[in-house]
Design a protein around this motif. Sequence first.
Motif, PDB file in Angstrom:
ATOM      1  N   MET A 156       5.817  -5.603  -4.467  1.00 49.39           N
ATOM      2  CA  MET A 156       5.762  -6.406  -3.240  1.00 49.39           C
ATOM      3  C   MET A 156       4.841  -5.767  -2.207  1.00 49.39           C
ATOM      4  SD  MET A 156       9.777  -7.240  -2.607  1.00 49.39           S
ATOM      5  CE  MET A 156      10.785  -8.250  -3.698  1.00 49.39           C
ATOM      6  N   PHE A 157       4.996  -4.445  -2.005  1.00 48.16           N
ATOM      7  CA  PHE A 157       4.217  -3.760  -0.973  1.00 48.16           C
ATOM      8  C   PHE A 157       2.728  -3.757  -1.320  1.00 48.16           C
ATOM      9  CE2 PHE A 157       8.295  -1.070  -0.483  1.00 48.16           C
ATOM     10  CZ  PHE A 157       8.909  -2.093   0.217  1.00 48.16           C
ATOM     11  N   CYS A 158       2.403  -3.649  -2.598  1.00 51.70           N
ATOM     12  CA  CYS A 158       0.992  -3.710  -3.001  1.00 51.70           C
ATOM     13  C   CYS A 158       0.375  -5.048  -2.614  1.00 51.70           C
ATOM     14  CB  CYS A 158       0.857  -3.483  -4.505  1.00 51.70           C
ATOM     15  SG  CYS A 158       0.968  -1.747  -5.006  1.00 51.70           S
ATOM     16  N   ASN A 159       1.161  -6.106  -2.668  1.00 50.12           N
ATOM     17  CA  ASN A 159       0.629  -7.422  -2.314  1.00 50.12           C
ATOM     18  C   ASN A 159       0.409  -7.568  -0.813  1.00 50.12           C
ATOM     19  OD1 ASN A 159       0.330  -8.426  -4.903  1.00 50.12           O
ATOM     20  ND2 ASN A 159       2.434  -9.174  -5.008  1.00 50.12           N
ATOM     21  N   VAL A 160       1.076  -6.757  -0.011  1.00 45.03           N
ATOM     22  CA  VAL A 160       0.767  -6.722   1.422  1.00 45.03           C
ATOM     23  C   VAL A 160      -0.639  -6.153   1.608  1.00 45.03           C
ATOM     24  CG1 VAL A 160       1.370  -5.702   3.643  1.00 45.03           C
ATOM     25  CG2 VAL A 160       3.181  -6.540   2.132  1.00 45.03           C
ATOM     26  N   PHE A 161      -0.958  -5.104   0.861  1.00 43.81           N
ATOM     27  CA  PHE A 161      -2.313  -4.526   0.914  1.00 43.81           C
ATOM     28  C   PHE A 161      -3.346  -5.553   0.447  1.00 43.81           C
ATOM     29  CE2 PHE A 161       0.182  -0.741   1.138  1.00 43.81           C
ATOM     30  CZ  PHE A 161      -0.613   0.226   1.725  1.00 43.81           C
ATOM     31  N   ARG A 162      -3.030  -6.277  -0.623  1.00 46.62           N
ATOM     32  CA  ARG A 162      -3.991  -7.241  -1.165  1.00 46.62           C
ATOM     33  C   ARG A 162      -4.218  -8.411  -0.219  1.00 46.62           C
ATOM     34  NH1 ARG A 162      -0.867  -6.059  -6.169  1.00 46.62           N
ATOM     35  NH2 ARG A 162      -2.118  -4.487  -7.286  1.00 46.62           N
ATOM     36  N   ALA A 164      -4.780  -8.128   2.789  1.00 40.83           N
ATOM     37  CA  ALA A 164      -5.852  -7.693   3.691  1.00 40.83           C
ATOM     38  C   ALA A 164      -7.112  -7.283   2.948  1.00 40.83           C
ATOM     39  CB  ALA A 164      -5.362  -6.514   4.543  1.00 40.83           C
ATOM     40  N   LEU A 165      -6.943  -6.696   1.754  1.00 32.88           N
ATOM     41  CA  LEU A 165      -8.069  -6.074   1.059  1.00 32.88           C
ATOM     42  C   LEU A 165      -8.563  -6.864  -0.157  1.00 32.88           C
ATOM     43  CD1 LEU A 165      -6.522  -2.536   1.324  1.00 32.88           C
ATOM     44  CD2 LEU A 165      -8.718  -3.154   2.314  1.00 32.88           C
ATOM     45  N   GLY A 166      -7.882  -7.953  -0.492  1.00 29.53           N
ATOM     46  CA  GLY A 166      -8.325  -8.774  -1.615  1.00 29.53           C
ATOM     47  C   GLY A 166      -7.526  -8.503  -2.880  1.00 29.53           C
ATOM     48  N   ILE A 204       3.280   4.650  -3.128  1.00 27.35           N
ATOM     49  CA  ILE A 204       1.940   4.260  -3.546  1.00 27.35           C
ATOM     50  C   ILE A 204       0.939   4.994  -2.660  1.00 27.35           C
ATOM     51  CG2 ILE A 204       2.530   2.014  -4.534  1.00 27.35           C
ATOM     52  CD1 ILE A 204       1.823   0.684  -1.947  1.00 27.35           C
ATOM     53  N   ALA A 205      -0.126   5.512  -3.273  1.00 22.50           N
ATOM     54  CA  ALA A 205      -1.164   6.246  -2.543  1.00 22.50           C
ATOM     55  C   ALA A 205      -2.340   5.327  -2.270  1.00 22.50           C
ATOM     56  CB  ALA A 205      -1.620   7.457  -3.360  1.00 22.50           C
ATOM     57  N   PHE A 206      -2.940   5.508  -1.090  1.00 24.53           N
ATOM     58  CA  PHE A 206      -4.094   4.678  -0.742  1.00 24.53           C
ATOM     59  C   PHE A 206      -4.991   5.448   0.218  1.00 24.53           C
ATOM     60  CE2 PHE A 206      -0.733   3.816   2.272  1.00 24.53           C
ATOM     61  CZ  PHE A 206      -1.361   3.713   3.504  1.00 24.53           C
ATOM     62  N   ARG A 207      -6.193   4.958   0.395  1.00 19.49           N
ATOM     63  CA  ARG A 207      -7.172   5.617   1.274  1.00 19.49           C
ATOM     64  C   ARG A 207      -6.896   5.270   2.737  1.00 19.49           C
ATOM     65  NH1 ARG A 207      -9.785   3.699  -3.174  1.00 19.49           N
ATOM     66  NH2 ARG A 207     -10.944   5.218  -4.435  1.00 19.49           N
ATOM     67  N   LYS A 214      -8.852  -6.038   8.197  1.00 20.90           N
ATOM     68  CA  LYS A 214      -8.300  -7.104   9.025  1.00 20.90           C
ATOM     69  C   LYS A 214      -7.353  -7.975   8.204  1.00 20.90           C
ATOM     70  CE  LYS A 214     -11.136  -5.919  12.373  1.00 20.90           C
ATOM     71  NZ  LYS A 214     -10.650  -5.194  13.560  1.00 20.90           N
ATOM     72  N   MET A 215      -6.321  -8.460   8.848  1.00 21.83           N
ATOM     73  CA  MET A 215      -5.415  -9.414   8.210  1.00 21.83           C
ATOM     74  C   MET A 215      -5.975 -10.815   8.413  1.00 21.83           C
ATOM     75  SD  MET A 215      -2.760  -8.437   6.522  1.00 21.83           S
ATOM     76  CE  MET A 215      -1.674  -7.035   6.227  1.00 21.83           C
ATOM     77  N   PRO A 216      -6.359 -11.515   7.338  1.00 18.81           N
ATOM     78  CA  PRO A 216      -6.957 -12.852   7.477  1.00 18.81           C
ATOM     79  C   PRO A 216      -6.030 -13.865   8.141  1.00 18.81           C
ATOM     80  CG  PRO A 216      -7.285 -11.990   5.262  1.00 18.81           C
ATOM     81  CD  PRO A 216      -6.330 -11.071   5.939  1.00 18.81           C
ATOM     82  N   ALA A 217      -4.716 -13.671   7.979  1.00 16.32           N
ATOM     83  CA  ALA A 217      -3.758 -14.633   8.541  1.00 16.32           C
ATOM     84  C   ALA A 217      -3.199 -14.170   9.881  1.00 16.32           C
ATOM     85  CB  ALA A 217      -2.623 -14.872   7.547  1.00 16.32           C
ATOM     86  N   HIS A 218      -3.930 -13.316  10.581  1.00 11.24           N
ATOM     87  CA  HIS A 218      -3.488 -12.819  11.891  1.00 11.24           C
ATOM     88  C   HIS A 218      -3.128 -13.982  12.804  1.00 11.24           C
ATOM     89  CE1 HIS A 218      -3.241 -10.863  15.680  1.00 11.24           C
ATOM     90  NE2 HIS A 218      -4.456 -11.188  16.095  1.00 11.24           N
TER      91      HIS A 218
END
Length: 346
Positions: A156-162, A164-166, A204-207, A214-218
């Motif tokens: 679920m949390f990875c999809n929060v990143f996606r 914003a990041l695709g 999960i590790a990330f840069r 940016k969040m497209p649905a802001h």
Amino acid sequence: MSTIADSSEVTAPAKVLSAAADGAAQIFEANGGCLDRIFGDAGIMQEELDSPVSEINLSQYCKMFETAAAQTHNDNIGLQFGRHFQPQQLGMLGYSAISSPTLAAGLRNMETFFPAHQEQTSFGLIQDDGILWLSYRILDPRIRNRRQDAELSLGMFCNVFRAALGDDWAPLEVRFEHAAPENAHEHETAFNAPVVFNRRTNAIAFRRSDLDAKMPAHDPYLFSMVKAFMESRCKTSDDPVDFATVVRNEIKMQLGSSIPSLCEIASILGMPSLSFQKRLRKHGLSYNDILRAARHELALHYMDDPSMPLTEIAFNLGYSELSAFSRAFRNWTGMSPQRYRRVSAN
């Protein structure tokens, strides 16, 4: 840390908003599961899941997925559920992330409001030598079987990143606290990243640069409504364990060559220093106790990496000398950092 902030002292069962189970019945049926048996064994009535803001017992929620995995003979059912679970399905918590202006703001809002979504759970960011970790762990010691929950939650949390990041974004590494299952190869395929097991937490590790996305649905108007709802839930529950967890996570995020002061943490949490101190006293909490617990937890996280020098660990925890860190570590674990690493390696 004071006993009131220790989850083992908490007797009330932890709750989670039923939005976290959105779509569960469909995946259970798709895998040949019997809904009556799965929900019945978990002690959940299916109609309890109809409203995304209703509460269900967190222990029963975890048991529901463990039962489904056993009954359908699909040990990775939680992994598969989380992989396709979109932030909007998380209800108010998910919207607090995707309606934020940036991924950094979204994760900060999720951390702030996570206690309103799920109780007795640690959720927060940890810095580690230029890499950030999003850490998640259920603190209630009575919930022992939680592999499925860990795997679906990180998905679920990875999809929060996606969001914003695709869709092509992938974490640098994924860690789980449970032992490696027989079919662990599916995990690396699902996350498109290295996956390791038997760690002290799920993460999960990330840069760091990912946070700038940016969040497209802001949507400021939507966020204002979500914020009001989540803040009202936080005030209603006002759980000292949840408050201590938020403070501890923020301290871990700010620890480095220096130690964050009470005033600095209060400012980050958007609270005047006096109000922050009053809330600590109200819950019987001590800032220094939470600081020690944060350093202890972060030390164990760093010690999991055998290539990380002890001097670097000491520096990252705000110790000016290795000897000071060694004394503190011996107080926490009863052994020196060097011996701890030898024992862990064996």
